[in-house]
Design an enzyme around this catalytic site. Structure first.
Site, PDB file in Angstrom:
ATOM      1  N   ASP A  38       0.711  -1.093  -0.346  1.00 41.01           N
ATOM      2  CA  ASP A  38      -0.243   0.386   0.194  1.00 41.01           C
ATOM      3  C   ASP A  38       0.769   1.141   0.069  1.00 41.01           C
ATOM      4  O   ASP A  38       1.763   1.154  -0.197  1.00 41.01           O
ATOM      5  CB  ASP A  38      -1.094   0.087   1.264  1.00 41.01           C
ATOM      6  CG  ASP A  38      -2.127   0.619   0.755  1.00 41.01           C
ATOM      7  OD1 ASP A  38      -2.444   2.162   0.322  1.00 41.01           O
ATOM      8  OD2 ASP A  38      -3.125  -0.127   1.021  1.00 41.01           O
ATOM      9  N   HIS A  52      -3.228   3.141  -4.457  1.00 43.24           N
ATOM     10  CA  HIS A  52      -2.213   2.791  -3.377  1.00 43.24           C
ATOM     11  C   HIS A  52      -0.895   2.239  -3.787  1.00 43.24           C
ATOM     12  O   HIS A  52      -0.705   1.322  -3.467  1.00 43.24           O
ATOM     13  CB  HIS A  52      -3.319   1.978  -2.860  1.00 43.24           C
ATOM     14  CG  HIS A  52      -4.237   1.892  -2.017  1.00 43.24           C
ATOM     15  ND1 HIS A  52      -4.718   2.342  -0.828  1.00 43.24           N
ATOM     16  CD2 HIS A  52      -5.522   1.891  -2.697  1.00 43.24           C
ATOM     17  CE1 HIS A  52      -6.013   2.651  -0.943  1.00 43.24           C
ATOM     18  NE2 HIS A  52      -7.159   2.556  -1.589  1.00 43.24           N
ATOM     19  N   GLU A 107      -9.903   2.763  -5.030  1.00 37.58           N
ATOM     20  CA  GLU A 107      -9.479   4.215  -5.089  1.00 37.58           C
ATOM     21  C   GLU A 107      -8.545   5.027  -5.360  1.00 37.58           C
ATOM     22  O   GLU A 107      -7.550   4.617  -4.822  1.00 37.58           O
ATOM     23  CB  GLU A 107      -9.486   4.265  -3.339  1.00 37.58           C
ATOM     24  CG  GLU A 107     -10.789   3.821  -2.546  1.00 37.58           C
ATOM     25  CD  GLU A 107      -9.843   3.600  -0.850  1.00 37.58           C
ATOM     26  OE1 GLU A 107     -11.286   4.014   0.215  1.00 37.58           O
ATOM     27  OE2 GLU A 107      -9.003   3.360  -0.434  1.00 37.58           O
TER      28      GLU A 107
HETATM   29  C1  ACM Z   1     -11.063  -0.484   0.293  1.00 41.01           C
HETATM   30  O1  ACM Z   1     -11.321  -0.587   1.923  1.00 41.01           O
HETATM   31  N1  ACM Z   1     -10.248   0.510  -0.053  1.00 41.01           N
HETATM   32  C2  ACM Z   1     -11.123  -1.668  -0.096  1.00 41.01           C
END
Ligand code: ACM
Length: 638
Positions: free
Chosen positions: A207, A281, A358
């Site tokens: 991440d 991410h 995201e």
């Molecule tokens: C997530 O909670 N961004 C998958």
């Protein structure tokens, strides 16, 4: 008609009385068995079996040895009995793989029989034996969870249990990027969830805050990407790294560590699903190899938890620091070939999770390479470049014999029907995916986000949202109108922005992960909150014996406010029916002589502070909750 005896007073036939007695006996007994998840069929019988130093443990084949050994190891310290399992079928405690398949229990089920003469656990597979062994341990006194010898009778009630799971996918996700969890902690967590019959450990390995898996052909991923600068304070509001500052916090798993953990999990019927979160991410990867991004900013550092993302509500957001890989750069796909080549070699399971959530496309929209790629592909919206990227991912994984799994955003860009979807933004994505023929794992924020706080937000550390165990327990993973065959099962997700260590991970996981274990394992018809909550409390005592942390938010009052005709109205609720709620509004500490809550109350105007405490059987049991007037008013606005 006076010869007719009124129904109320007519004597019941003796067989009906016997049947009722039997029923009430077995009902009462079933209620008191501390089993989570609740088994499919439990038949209580008279008598019990006591494990003594003279007990013998046998296993019938090489594949049933592991369950026998684990049982012997688990009971060794608390009982003080050192029993070496032997191959055979004559032990007083027997673990046996069935010679003839039992169709009812399937691949993961088991039959557990305890009689005054002995114990037998039988199953079609080693995984089934492992689960039967866990149920057996749960039937033993709670001292079996302790780390010291307990001089008690190790009595197990006579019982016959036939049990098997509702879903094949029963997962927990652990984020080891936001905070690194050492190898031994990861094993301990896997052990804990496996004991509640979870069979998938979804490992969020990369991440913005750290890359955690050694990739031998890309050494900078762990030399640079696994480390961030030291920062204290709330995650998301920490100060930026200073250019040139030493990054000292973090860690990663070597490939040998990974193999060890995979083997550990496999012995506990747990498959590991590794996740590399892409194309968003990815700040830790970009800090290691800036050339993989659009801006190629060589000053990018692994993020220590700063406020770099703006969230505008309704799912829109902006990343102030680039954290996306560049989908127009062929070098990115060569990089991913290497990453997934090594990951596919390491992990034997069929799935690799590629994230997809995201992903901010603002840097793509300004990148000449991305613009040219969009033109070439005849793509009008930059959002759709994610579909192109994910389809490239799928080809890479397919070539390595692996199946692609991703968060529900991946359906938006168009993805092959072979992709499996993890529905997290509610169940909407999962419903849509199942309707278009995708396999789905249900893990909606609304029921299964274990990072959300569990109790009152003035008691638990702050996080985006709240989720109480009763709500998690009420989850039904198969939505109306969806063909159940597409719902593989579900998960609980433990994101660790606010979770720095295993003790905190346990606190956030339990009891919600126990509730979800029952949702994913037990028959829907057996779900019953009151019954579960009694067993949950028995597991609190078992967790204490095992020195495992858990949240006690179920003992607290639930306080809501509203405004009616300009006045503040307070309504209180509780998850456990036998709690009494007491409160004060006169700046005194509440106890059981204070006002007893029964119905919603109107608060007087002015700067009132509400103080609330719960009692059970005349003893205080919950946290003191103190809400000042501004908090009371804020709540009403929600
Ligand atoms: C997530 O909670 N961004 C998958």
């Amino acid at each position: 008609m006076n010869n007719i005896i009124p129904l109320r007073t007519r004597p019941l036939p003796i067989f009906v009385i016997l049947l009722l007695l039997l029923f009430s006996f077995s009902f009462a007994q079933n209620n008191s068995l501390p089993l989570i998840p609740i088994p499919v069929e439990v038949q209580q019988m008279t008598g019990s079996f006591s494990v003594t130093a003279g007990a013998s443990i046998t296993y019938n084949r090489a594949e049933s040895r592991s369950a026998a050994e684990m049982f012997a190891n688990k009971i060794r310290v608390p009982t003080g009995f050192s029993i070496a399992p032997k191959q055979g079928t004559d032990g007083s405690i027997q673990f046996g793989l069935l010679d003839k398949r039992n169709q009812q229990i399937g691949a993961e089920g088991y039959v557990l029989e305890v009689t005054p003469r002995g114990i037998s656990v039988s199953a079609n597979s080693a995984g089934g034996l492992f689960y039967g062994m866990q149920t057996l341990l749960q039937l033993m006194p709670k001292e079996i969870e302790g780390g010291v010898v307990a001089n008690i009778d190790w009595t197990i009630p006579a019982v016959r249990i036939t049990d098997y799971p509702r879903f094949g996918w029963r997962g927990i996700m652990l984020d080891v990027s936001r905070n690194f969890f050492p190898k031994e902690d990861v094993k301990s967590y896997i052990e804990q969830i496996a004991r509640y019959k979870y069979n998938v450990f979804h490992w969020h390995l990369s991440d913005d805050h750290g890359w955690r898996i050694e990739i031998k052909s890309l050494p900078k991923l762990t030399k640079v990407g696994a480390w961030r600068v030291e920062r204290a304070g709330s995650f998301g509001s920490r100060t930026d790294p200073i250019p040139g500052e030493k990054a000292t916090v973090g860690g990663f798993y070597t490939q040998d560590d990974i193999k060890e953990i995979i083997q550990f999990a496999r012995q506990r019927n747990v498959t590991i699903v590794p996740e590399i979160d892409l194309p968003g991410h990815s700040m830790a990867a970009i800090a290691s190899y800036p050339e993989l991004s659009c801006k190629k900013d060589t000053g990018t550092m692994v993020n220590p938890g700063t406020h770099f993302a703006e969230w505008y509500g309704n799912g829109t957001f902006k990343m102030n620091i680039e954290n996306t890989l560049n989908p127009s750069d062929e070098n990115v796909y060569s990089f991913l070939e290497k990453v997934f080549g090594e990951i596919a070699e390491l992990f034997p399971g069929p799935y690799i999770h590629v994230g997809g959530d995201e992903c901010y496309k603002g840097y793509w929209a300004q990148d000449t390479g991305c613009i040219a790629l969009m033109r070439r592909l005849n793509i009008r919206h930059v959002e759709d470049l994610q579909g192109y990227f994910m389809n490239r991912m799928e080809k890479i994984l397919k070539a390595k014999g692996k199946k692609l799994l991703g968060w529900d955003e991946i359906i938006e860009g168009g993805i092959s029907p072979d992709a499996t979807i993890m529905s997290w933004r509610g169940v909407k994505g999962g419903i849509e995916a199942a309707r278009t023929g995708h396999d789905v794992v249900m893990t909606p924020t609304t029921f299964s986000y274990l990072d959300y706080n569990q109790g009152d937000q003035t008691v638990d550390p702050p996080i985006y949202a709240g989720l109480r165990v009763k709500k998690s327990y009420s989850f039904e993973p198969v939505p109306d109108g969806v063909d159940a065959k597409y719902i593989l099962g579900g998960q609980g997700n433990l994101w660790t922005e606010q979770i720095p260590n295993l003790r905190a991970a346990e606190y956030m996981s339990y009891p919600r992960a126990w509730a979800l274990a029952e949702v994913y394992w037990s028959p829907k018809e057996k779900k019953d909150w009151r019954n579960f909550s009694r067993r949950m409390e028995l597991h609190f005592t078992r967790a204490e014996a095992a020195d495992i942390n858990y949240s006690r938010a179920s003992f607290d009052a639930i306080i809501k406010t509203s405004i009616k005709n300009g006045a503040l109205i307070v309504a209180m609720d509780k998850e456990l029916s036998d709690l009494d709620i007491y409160y004060t509004i006169d700046d005194t500490m509440p106890d059981d002589h204070s006002l007893r809550y029964t119905n919603a109350v109107e608060l007087p105007g002015g700067p009132v502070t509400l103080r609330v405490i719960t009692y059970r059987n005349g003893k205080p049991i919950g946290h003191l909750i103190t809400l000042k007037q501004d908090e009371l008013q804020k709540r009403a606005g929600k």
